[in-house]
Design a protein around this motif. Structure first.
Motif, PDB file in Angstrom:
ATOM      1  N   TYR A 186       0.797  -1.220   0.000  1.00 36.12           N
ATOM      2  CA  TYR A 186       0.000   0.000   0.000  1.00 36.12           C
ATOM      3  C   TYR A 186       0.838   1.282   0.000  1.00 36.12           C
ATOM      4  CZ  TYR A 186      -3.721  -3.227   1.425  1.00 36.12           C
ATOM      5  OH  TYR A 186      -4.626  -4.263   1.482  1.00 36.12           O
ATOM      6  N   ALA A 187       2.094   1.186   0.419  1.00 34.05           N
ATOM      7  CA  ALA A 187       2.875   2.408   0.607  1.00 34.05           C
ATOM      8  C   ALA A 187       4.341   2.137   0.343  1.00 34.05           C
ATOM      9  CB  ALA A 187       2.688   2.939   2.026  1.00 34.05           C
ATOM     10  N   THR A 188       5.066   3.195  -0.020  1.00 34.68           N
ATOM     11  CA  THR A 188       6.509   3.068  -0.238  1.00 34.68           C
ATOM     12  C   THR A 188       7.199   4.388   0.054  1.00 34.68           C
ATOM     13  OG1 THR A 188       8.223   2.467  -1.858  1.00 34.68           O
ATOM     14  CG2 THR A 188       6.284   3.625  -2.701  1.00 34.68           C
ATOM     15  N   ALA A 189       8.461   4.309   0.448  1.00 30.94           N
ATOM     16  CA  ALA A 189       9.276   5.495   0.715  1.00 30.94           C
ATOM     17  C   ALA A 189      10.730   5.148   0.478  1.00 30.94           C
ATOM     18  CB  ALA A 189       9.079   5.988   2.148  1.00 30.94           C
ATOM     19  N   ILE A 190      11.457   6.094  -0.107  1.00 29.59           N
ATOM     20  CA  ILE A 190      12.892   5.926  -0.333  1.00 29.59           C
ATOM     21  C   ILE A 190      13.633   6.743   0.724  1.00 29.59           C
ATOM     22  CG2 ILE A 190      14.800   6.231  -1.947  1.00 29.59           C
ATOM     23  CD1 ILE A 190      12.756   6.047  -4.216  1.00 29.59           C
ATOM     24  N   ALA A 191      14.448   6.064   1.522  1.00 30.48           N
ATOM     25  CA  ALA A 191      15.153   6.722   2.626  1.00 30.48           C
ATOM     26  C   ALA A 191      16.426   7.393   2.134  1.00 30.48           C
ATOM     27  CB  ALA A 191      15.472   5.709   3.719  1.00 30.48           C
ATOM     28  N   ALA A 192      16.970   8.251   2.996  1.00 29.85           N
ATOM     29  CA  ALA A 192      18.180   8.994   2.649  1.00 29.85           C
ATOM     30  C   ALA A 192      19.373   8.078   2.415  1.00 29.85           C
ATOM     31  CB  ALA A 192      18.494  10.003   3.758  1.00 29.85           C
ATOM     32  N   ASP A 193      19.395   6.903   3.045  1.00 28.97           N
ATOM     33  CA  ASP A 193      20.514   5.968   2.868  1.00 28.97           C
ATOM     34  C   ASP A 193      20.339   5.054   1.668  1.00 28.97           C
ATOM     35  OD1 ASP A 193      18.518   4.263   3.718  1.00 28.97           O
ATOM     36  OD2 ASP A 193      19.550   3.573   5.522  1.00 28.97           O
ATOM     37  N   GLY A 194      19.268   5.247   0.898  1.00 29.84           N
ATOM     38  CA  GLY A 194      19.043   4.452  -0.306  1.00 29.84           C
ATOM     39  C   GLY A 194      18.148   3.250  -0.112  1.00 29.84           C
ATOM     40  N   LYS A 195      17.843   2.884   1.135  1.00 25.24           N
ATOM     41  CA  LYS A 195      16.914   1.784   1.350  1.00 25.24           C
ATOM     42  C   LYS A 195      15.532   2.160   0.831  1.00 25.24           C
ATOM     43  CE  LYS A 195      19.014  -0.325   5.465  1.00 25.24           C
ATOM     44  NZ  LYS A 195      18.841  -0.588   6.916  1.00 25.24           N
ATOM     45  N   VAL A 196      14.865   1.193   0.258  1.00 30.03           N
ATOM     46  CA  VAL A 196      13.519   1.410  -0.248  1.00 30.03           C
ATOM     47  C   VAL A 196      12.555   0.654   0.657  1.00 30.03           C
ATOM     48  CG1 VAL A 196      11.998   1.246  -2.234  1.00 30.03           C
ATOM     49  CG2 VAL A 196      14.445   1.575  -2.579  1.00 30.03           C
ATOM     50  N   TRP A 197      11.640   1.394   1.280  1.00 32.97           N
ATOM     51  CA  TRP A 197      10.724   0.830   2.262  1.00 32.97           C
ATOM     52  C   TRP A 197       9.355   0.593   1.639  1.00 32.97           C
ATOM     53  CZ3 TRP A 197      12.131  -0.426   7.267  1.00 32.97           C
ATOM     54  CH2 TRP A 197      13.427  -0.020   7.653  1.00 32.97           C
ATOM     55  N   PHE A 198       8.713  -0.501   2.075  1.00 32.31           N
ATOM     56  CA  PHE A 198       7.384  -0.842   1.595  1.00 32.31           C
ATOM     57  C   PHE A 198       6.485  -1.180   2.778  1.00 32.31           C
ATOM     58  CE2 PHE A 198      10.249  -1.981  -1.915  1.00 32.31           C
ATOM     59  CZ  PHE A 198       9.661  -1.263  -2.949  1.00 32.31           C
ATOM     60  N   GLY A 199       5.283  -0.613   2.773  1.00 35.19           N
ATOM     61  CA  GLY A 199       4.279  -0.944   3.770  1.00 35.19           C
ATOM     62  C   GLY A 199       3.245  -1.862   3.141  1.00 35.19           C
ATOM     63  N   THR A 200       3.008  -2.988   3.775  1.00 36.62           N
ATOM     64  CA  THR A 200       2.137  -4.005   3.198  1.00 36.62           C
ATOM     65  C   THR A 200       0.921  -4.247   4.092  1.00 36.62           C
ATOM     66  OG1 THR A 200       3.033  -5.991   4.285  1.00 36.62           O
ATOM     67  CG2 THR A 200       4.278  -5.099   2.424  1.00 36.62           C
ATOM     68  N   ALA A 201       0.088  -5.175   3.661  1.00 30.38           N
ATOM     69  CA  ALA A 201      -1.101  -5.522   4.430  1.00 30.38           C
ATOM     70  C   ALA A 201      -0.751  -6.172   5.758  1.00 30.38           C
ATOM     71  CB  ALA A 201      -2.003  -6.452   3.618  1.00 30.38           C
ATOM     72  N   ASP A 202       0.487  -6.666   5.899  1.00 30.71           N
ATOM     73  CA  ASP A 202       0.848  -7.345   7.148  1.00 30.71           C
ATOM     74  C   ASP A 202       2.212  -6.944   7.689  1.00 30.71           C
ATOM     75  OD1 ASP A 202       2.417  -8.580   5.260  1.00 30.71           O
ATOM     76  OD2 ASP A 202       1.665 -10.605   5.611  1.00 30.71           O
ATOM     77  N   GLY A 203       2.684  -5.734   7.345  1.00 35.40           N
ATOM     78  CA  GLY A 203       3.912  -5.305   7.981  1.00 35.40           C
ATOM     79  C   GLY A 203       4.806  -4.441   7.119  1.00 35.40           C
ATOM     80  N   LEU A 204       6.036  -4.288   7.583  1.00 37.24           N
ATOM     81  CA  LEU A 204       7.008  -3.363   7.006  1.00 37.24           C
ATOM     82  C   LEU A 204       8.205  -4.149   6.466  1.00 37.24           C
ATOM     83  CD1 LEU A 204       7.748  -0.286   6.742  1.00 37.24           C
ATOM     84  CD2 LEU A 204       8.861  -0.511   8.983  1.00 37.24           C
ATOM     85  N   ALA A 205       8.642  -3.780   5.259  1.00 33.17           N
ATOM     86  CA  ALA A 205       9.806  -4.425   4.660  1.00 33.17           C
ATOM     87  C   ALA A 205      10.654  -3.374   3.963  1.00 33.17           C
ATOM     88  CB  ALA A 205       9.377  -5.502   3.666  1.00 33.17           C
ATOM     89  N   TYR A 206      11.920  -3.699   3.746  1.00 33.21           N
ATOM     90  CA  TYR A 206      12.771  -2.797   2.974  1.00 33.21           C
ATOM     91  C   TYR A 206      13.633  -3.602   2.012  1.00 33.21           C
ATOM     92  CZ  TYR A 206      16.613  -3.917   6.237  1.00 33.21           C
ATOM     93  OH  TYR A 206      17.570  -4.562   6.978  1.00 33.21           O
ATOM     94  N   PHE A 207      14.120  -2.917   0.989  1.00 37.30           N
ATOM     95  CA  PHE A 207      14.909  -3.556  -0.055  1.00 37.30           C
ATOM     96  C   PHE A 207      16.090  -2.663  -0.399  1.00 37.30           C
ATOM     97  CE2 PHE A 207      15.785  -3.964  -4.677  1.00 37.30           C
ATOM     98  CZ  PHE A 207      16.212  -5.282  -4.709  1.00 37.30           C
ATOM     99  N   GLU A 208      17.246  -3.288  -0.547  1.00 34.35           N
ATOM    100  CA  GLU A 208      18.441  -2.599  -1.040  1.00 34.35           C
ATOM    101  C   GLU A 208      18.926  -3.339  -2.271  1.00 34.35           C
ATOM    102  OE1 GLU A 208      21.295  -0.991   2.147  1.00 34.35           O
ATOM    103  OE2 GLU A 208      20.374  -2.716   3.115  1.00 34.35           O
ATOM    104  N   PRO A 209      19.075  -2.664  -3.404  1.00 31.54           N
ATOM    105  CA  PRO A 209      19.569  -3.353  -4.601  1.00 31.54           C
ATOM    106  C   PRO A 209      20.877  -4.088  -4.319  1.00 31.54           C
ATOM    107  CG  PRO A 209      18.804  -1.165  -5.169  1.00 31.54           C
ATOM    108  CD  PRO A 209      18.773  -1.247  -3.671  1.00 31.54           C
ATOM    109  N   GLY A 210      20.916  -5.342  -4.714  1.00 31.30           N
ATOM    110  CA  GLY A 210      22.091  -6.156  -4.479  1.00 31.30           C
ATOM    111  C   GLY A 210      22.102  -6.848  -3.131  1.00 31.30           C
TER     112      GLY A 210
END
Length: 218
Positions: A64-88
């Protein structure tokens, strides 16, 4: 220029975007995506596309939601919690405090590395040192007094009949905006990037020592 399933976007129903100078994160009801265009939108030959459907570790593909942090991590808000992704790097998850809903409806990031989170029952800020501070409205039936704030509702976003509300910030002023059906509330946080930080006191202070979060005095 357009981006679709061939560029890694997994679903047609797009719930949210966030943009940085070189990338765009996308939240859909069938998964998440990251488009790295390297600052050259007109030249797609150097683009990198990540289709993250089924890749957010144990989290739902209802994103449902996403945000790109200052350190480059990409955050995602889902139906059941919070996750983040870093390329590589493999994606990872962060547990949500038990007094909040696990359904994350809105995310925004400031320039200090904080991730501001809206859920169906309460809001929070996740700080770079791994601590959460949570807060709810004065109308809450279950919030401790120290968590109550002038938010109009504990539900930061409603989805019916269409999405209404959310959390927004310019990332630098320290102002965090909360949108509701019919009005907006702004929280003046201490995260101001100006050189002259005026004395500031927030009450109630959501960072309470009982949660292991030492309150900061400004």
């Amino acid at each position: 220029i357009s981006f679709g399933t061939s560029e890694g976007i997994p679903g047609k129903t797009i719930m949210d975007f966030d943009c940085a100078w070189d990338r765009v994160s996308v939240a859909t009801t069938m998964g998440a995506a990251l488009i790295i265009h390297n600052g050259t939108l007109e030249d797609t030959s150097d683009d990198i596309y990540y289709n993250l459907r089924g890749q957010l570790k144990e989290r739902s593909d209802e994103v449902y939601a996403t945000a790109i942090a200052a350190d480059g991590k990409v955050w995602f808000g889902t139906a059941d919690g919070l996750a983040y992704f870093e390329p590589g790097v493999l994606s990872d998850t962060v547990g949500i405090p038990e007094d909040l809903s696990a359904t994350i409806t809105s995310l925004t990031a400031d320039s200090f590395g904080n991730i501001w989170i809206g859920t169906l029952d309460g809001a929070a800020v996740y700080m770079p040192d791994g601590y959460f501070a949570t807060f709810k409205s004065f109308h809450s039936n279950d919030a401790p007094v120290q968590d109550m704030t002038p938010l109009l509702s504990d539900a930061i976003t409603s989805f019916a009949p269409t999405p209404i509300g959310g959390i927004f910030t310019d990332g630098n002023s320290g102002d965090i905006w909360f949108g509701f059906n019919g009005a907006a509330v702004v929280l003046h946080s201490p995260y101001d990037s100006s050189d002259d930080l005026p004395p500031l006191k927030i009450y109630p202070n959501p960072a309470v020592s009982q949660r292991g979060i030492p309150p900061t005095i400004y």
